[in-house]
Design a protein around this motif. Structure first.
Motif, short mmCIF file in Angstrom:
data_model
loop_
_atom_site.label_atom_id
_atom_site.label_comp_id
_atom_site.label_asym_id
_atom_site.label_seq_id
_atom_site.Cartn_x
_atom_site.Cartn_y
_atom_site.Cartn_z
N VAL A 71 39.22 12.55 -122.22
CA VAL A 71 38.17 13.00 -123.18
C VAL A 71 37.32 12.34 -123.29
O VAL A 71 36.87 11.39 -123.70
CB VAL A 71 38.60 13.74 -124.46
N ASP A 75 30.78 14.50 -123.75
CA ASP A 75 30.86 15.78 -123.94
C ASP A 75 30.54 16.18 -125.05
O ASP A 75 30.75 17.21 -125.55
CB ASP A 75 31.95 15.96 -123.03
N LEU A 76 31.43 15.62 -126.38
CA LEU A 76 31.26 16.04 -126.98
C LEU A 76 30.33 15.51 -128.05
O LEU A 76 29.81 16.15 -129.71
CB LEU A 76 32.57 14.65 -128.29
N ARG A 77 29.73 14.58 -128.44
CA ARG A 77 28.00 14.73 -128.69
C ARG A 77 26.72 15.02 -128.05
O ARG A 77 25.76 15.51 -128.56
CB ARG A 77 27.86 12.92 -128.23
N TYR A 87 34.24 21.95 -124.83
CA TYR A 87 34.11 21.99 -126.01
C TYR A 87 32.92 22.91 -127.01
O TYR A 87 32.33 22.12 -128.30
CB TYR A 87 33.58 20.22 -126.65
N PHE A 90 32.68 22.49 -130.87
CA PHE A 90 32.73 21.03 -131.65
C PHE A 90 30.56 20.61 -131.31
O PHE A 90 29.89 20.46 -131.48
CB PHE A 90 33.09 19.85 -130.22
N THR A 91 30.20 21.46 -130.00
CA THR A 91 28.97 21.11 -129.30
C THR A 91 28.14 21.90 -129.54
O THR A 91 26.70 21.87 -129.74
CB THR A 91 28.67 20.88 -127.67
N LEU A 123 40.26 18.34 -133.17
CA LEU A 123 40.80 17.60 -132.10
C LEU A 123 42.13 17.01 -132.06
O LEU A 123 42.06 16.17 -133.06
CB LEU A 123 40.09 17.58 -132.07
N VAL A 136 35.05 7.74 -131.17
CA VAL A 136 35.18 9.30 -131.25
C VAL A 136 35.48 10.00 -132.48
O VAL A 136 35.02 10.79 -133.16
CB VAL A 136 36.39 9.75 -130.41
N HIS A 139 32.19 9.39 -134.58
CA HIS A 139 31.13 10.90 -133.83
C HIS A 139 31.61 12.19 -134.95
O HIS A 139 31.41 13.32 -135.52
CB HIS A 139 31.17 11.03 -132.90
N LEU A 140 33.35 12.86 -134.68
CA LEU A 140 33.85 13.57 -135.23
C LEU A 140 34.15 13.78 -136.83
O LEU A 140 34.02 14.73 -137.17
CB LEU A 140 35.00 13.80 -134.67
N TYR A 147 40.24 14.43 -136.95
CA TYR A 147 40.30 13.99 -135.34
C TYR A 147 41.45 13.28 -135.37
O TYR A 147 42.21 12.18 -136.15
CB TYR A 147 39.32 12.95 -134.71
#
Length: 179
Positions: A71, A75-77, A87, A90-91, A123, A136, A139-140, A147
């Motif tokens: 991951v 992509d998560l940001r 995602y 999440f996004t 996630l 990660v 951020h999450l 997470y």
């Protein structure tokens, strides 16, 4: 991947959650239009976990990526009004709000929740690109998401080996490998 989702489901159950895999959310046509994609399929939650005592639901997205780069934090940001990418929940806050409102209503209709039930997004991942699990996590968690890093999952699987006998594949494998 069904096997990894099964493992995450077992780990959630070990923490007191009732789980259901591949839960389809019945987003209406009007809600699809509001999302910006009138022909989208019903959103699917990989593992839905309900803690009756806390009246709390976790909508857990599960990504193994064991034999891939993993991951990616970038992509998560990402941030999108209209859902896109792997995602989406999440996004895209707008998409997540619509889906979670409908999920809450679906759970109430089938007797699995009430008006006070809370829902969190989580996630669980088997591999993180370039070992950036701490970034990660930062951020999450800053976004209010749950997470489970590969290290968290490893620790939870190790705990399964200490549990009493249960006829569950994940528990049996943990006992064989870790005792």
């Amino acid at each position: 991947m069904d096997s990894f989702e099964g493992l995450i489901s077992t780990l959630l159950e070990a923490e007191g959650y009732w789980t259901r895999r591949s839960f389809k959310v019945n987003v209406t046509k009007a809600e699809k239009v509001a999302i910006g994609n009138h022909s989208m399929p019903r959103p699917e939650i990989d593992v839905l976990a309900l803690n009756f005592k806390e009246n709390h639901v976790i909508a857990m997205e599960v990504k193994s990526y064991l034999d891939s780069p993993g991951v990616k934090l970038a992509d998560l940001r990402a941030s999108h009004h209209k859902p896109e990418g792997r995602y989406k929940l999440f996004t895209s806050a707008h998409y997540r709000n619509v889906v979670f409102q409908r999920l809450h209503q679906d759970l109430i209709q089938c007797g699995m929740a009430d008006e006070t039930t809370t829902i969190s997004l989580g996630l669980a991942m088997g591999k993180v690109y370039q070992g950036r699990a701490a970034e990660v996590r930062a951020h999450l968690t800053a976004q209010g998401f749950i997470y489970w890093s590969p290290e968290d999952i490893r620790e939870k699987v190790s705990a399964l080996a200490k549990r009493p006998y249960e006829n569950d594949s994940a528990i049996m494998v943990a006992k064989v490998l870790l005792r």
